[in-house]
Design a protein around this motif. Structure first.
Motif, mmCIF file in Angstrom:
data_model
loop_
_atom_site.group_PDB
_atom_site.id
_atom_site.type_symbol
_atom_site.label_atom_id
_atom_site.label_comp_id
_atom_site.label_asym_id
_atom_site.label_seq_id
_atom_site.Cartn_x
_atom_site.Cartn_y
_atom_site.Cartn_z
ATOM 1 N N ILE A 186 0.913 -1.188 -0.053
ATOM 2 C CA ILE A 186 -0.004 0.194 0.239
ATOM 3 C C ILE A 186 0.769 1.124 0.107
ATOM 4 O O ILE A 186 0.821 2.074 -0.587
ATOM 5 C CB ILE A 186 -0.772 -0.054 1.194
ATOM 6 C CG1 ILE A 186 -1.984 -1.060 1.063
ATOM 7 C CG2 ILE A 186 -1.537 1.291 1.510
ATOM 8 C CD1 ILE A 186 -2.836 -1.368 2.275
ATOM 9 N N ALA A 187 1.817 1.205 0.885
ATOM 10 C CA ALA A 187 2.663 2.506 0.774
ATOM 11 C C ALA A 187 3.692 2.705 -0.403
ATOM 12 O O ALA A 187 3.801 3.808 -0.802
ATOM 13 C CB ALA A 187 4.042 2.106 1.969
ATOM 14 N N LEU A 188 4.022 1.324 -0.943
ATOM 15 C CA LEU A 188 4.428 1.611 -2.260
ATOM 16 C C LEU A 188 3.601 1.952 -3.451
ATOM 17 O O LEU A 188 4.103 2.970 -4.107
ATOM 18 C CB LEU A 188 5.486 0.371 -2.780
ATOM 19 C CG LEU A 188 6.528 -0.164 -1.839
ATOM 20 C CD1 LEU A 188 6.945 -1.682 -2.255
ATOM 21 C CD2 LEU A 188 7.586 0.625 -2.189
ATOM 22 N N THR A 189 2.521 1.466 -3.447
ATOM 23 C CA THR A 189 1.544 2.007 -4.528
ATOM 24 C C THR A 189 1.171 3.234 -4.287
ATOM 25 O O THR A 189 0.957 4.080 -5.369
ATOM 26 C CB THR A 189 0.285 1.004 -4.443
ATOM 27 O OG1 THR A 189 0.684 -0.392 -4.632
ATOM 28 C CG2 THR A 189 -0.652 1.511 -5.309
ATOM 29 N N ILE A 193 -4.483 -4.996 -3.667
ATOM 30 C CA ILE A 193 -4.902 -5.834 -2.698
ATOM 31 C C ILE A 193 -4.898 -7.264 -2.948
ATOM 32 O O ILE A 193 -4.179 -8.078 -2.422
ATOM 33 C CB ILE A 193 -6.271 -5.547 -2.094
ATOM 34 C CG1 ILE A 193 -6.156 -4.096 -1.292
ATOM 35 C CG2 ILE A 193 -6.989 -6.452 -1.135
ATOM 36 C CD1 ILE A 193 -7.535 -3.549 -0.730
ATOM 37 N N PRO A 194 -5.278 -7.694 -4.273
ATOM 38 C CA PRO A 194 -5.489 -9.029 -4.719
ATOM 39 C C PRO A 194 -3.858 -9.460 -5.082
ATOM 40 O O PRO A 194 -3.514 -10.346 -5.057
ATOM 41 C CB PRO A 194 -6.478 -9.082 -5.951
ATOM 42 C CG PRO A 194 -6.440 -7.589 -6.299
ATOM 43 C CD PRO A 194 -6.464 -6.767 -5.082
ATOM 44 N N PHE A 195 -3.333 -8.459 -5.463
ATOM 45 C CA PHE A 195 -1.891 -8.509 -5.943
ATOM 46 C C PHE A 195 -1.097 -9.019 -4.807
ATOM 47 O O PHE A 195 -0.235 -9.817 -4.751
ATOM 48 C CB PHE A 195 -1.375 -7.339 -6.813
ATOM 49 C CG PHE A 195 0.197 -7.279 -6.998
ATOM 50 C CD1 PHE A 195 0.813 -8.442 -7.685
ATOM 51 C CD2 PHE A 195 1.103 -6.457 -6.407
ATOM 52 C CE1 PHE A 195 1.930 -8.473 -8.033
ATOM 53 C CE2 PHE A 195 2.429 -6.573 -6.709
ATOM 54 C CZ PHE A 195 2.744 -7.571 -7.349
ATOM 55 N N GLY A 196 -1.193 -8.168 -3.497
ATOM 56 C CA GLY A 196 -0.402 -8.397 -2.345
ATOM 57 C C GLY A 196 -1.010 -9.806 -1.907
ATOM 58 O O GLY A 196 0.109 -10.608 -1.408
#
Length: 301
Positions: free
Chosen positions: A218-221, A243-246
């Motif tokens: 989330i921070a990187l995005t 979210i699904p990627f993580g």
């Protein structure tokens, strides 16, 4: 009349290329002494928070292991926008002190009771008010994404951690189980978080829920959304995709731990577990960069 070196053949003047900011540019600004004084004051007032941050960032299986990178990312954000920030007129104001006085009083109370969550929000608010007082309201607003970004490295996510750890444990175990099945592994899911392979037992505990990876992602995005300046639909895609990627990346990580442990033994599986978090974070950064480039990002300014 011959054209000057700065003119094109059609007579138009070519704008000079912007030079990257020099490391000493900030030091040479008129407000730098006041910035140093305010920084010293902030460090003194928030010393009870500052002393616990290294333990939070470097603790084994911490949800804030990415925290040490946050100040560095903020520095990149400042550098990327430096020329635009330089163009903003600076005009200090006394108005922030109207808000700063109660903020500092609450800070004093919170520091005596070790309220890390409250101190984290107060720290960011104090930084914003300090910028407003030194450089003016316009500068505070222009830099707000930068000082608000500091929240990603501060202990403000405990409610999220408490609420989503268990559901993500179950989801991550299920994703890794299906991936191992695709790899042809013989196994049994004993319960919602335990996978039994032929030579390796894998328990997807709270630290392996994927929330650590997701918070970092989330921070990187958010960072890539800020610097890439993509269209709104591309930013929406990134925000929804992360979210699904993580979850998928964490599932792949757990599946690889199981594969290594089942193939090379329990010790190898546990050793790979200790380093797999760093590998998955680097993989996330690489994939996010490639996605941003595919969506039209041209790189840092």
């Amino acid at each position: 009349m011959a054209a000057t070196p700065m003119e094109t053949d059609a007579g138009a003047v070519a704008s000079p290329a912007l030079k990257p900011p020099h490391p000493l540019d900030m030091i040479r600004t008129p407000g730098f002494p006041m910035f140093l004084a305010m920084s010293a004051a902030v460090l003194f007032l928030f010393q009870s928070l500052m002393v616990v941050l290294p333990g939070i960032w470097f603790k084994a299986e911490s949800y804030y292991s990415h925290g040490i990178l946050i100040p560095l990312i903020v520095a990149v954000m400042v550098r990327n926008k430096w020329h635009r920030l330089q163009a903003i007129p600076r005009q200090g104001s006394w108005w922030p002190f109207v808000f700063l006085a109660p903020v500092l009083y609450i800070t004093w109370v919170a520091s005596r009771t070790s309220m890390a969550l409250t101190l984290s929000f107060l720290l960011v608010a104090t930084i914003g008010l300090a910028i407003w007082s030194i450089c003016g309201w316009k500068m505070a607003m222009a830099t707000s994404p930068m000082w608000l970004y500091l929240l990603f490295g501060l202990p403000v996510w405990q409610l999220v951690i408490d609420k989503f750890t268990q559901p993500l444990q179950n989801i991550s175990a299920k994703v890794s189980f299906e991936l191992l099945k695709l790899m042809g592994q013989n196994m049994l899911q004993a319960d919602s978080t335990t996978i039994l392979l032929d030579r390796f037992e894998m328990n997807v505990g709270a630290p392996c829920s994927g929330l650590r990876t997701l918070l970092s992602l989330i921070a990187l995005t958010a960072f890539f959304i800020y610097i890439a300046k993509l269209p709104w639909y591309a930013n929406t895609f990134l925000a929804v995709f992360m979210i699904p990627f993580g979850i998928l990346i964490n599932g792949v990580r757990i599946a690889m731990i199981g594969l290594v442990g089942n193939t090379y033994g329990s010790e190898a599986g546990h050793q790979f577990h200790d380093y797999s978090g760093y590998i998955s974070t680097l993989l996330c950064v690489f994939i996010l960069m490639k996605i941003c480039e595919a969506l039209g990002w041209k790189g840092l300014e």
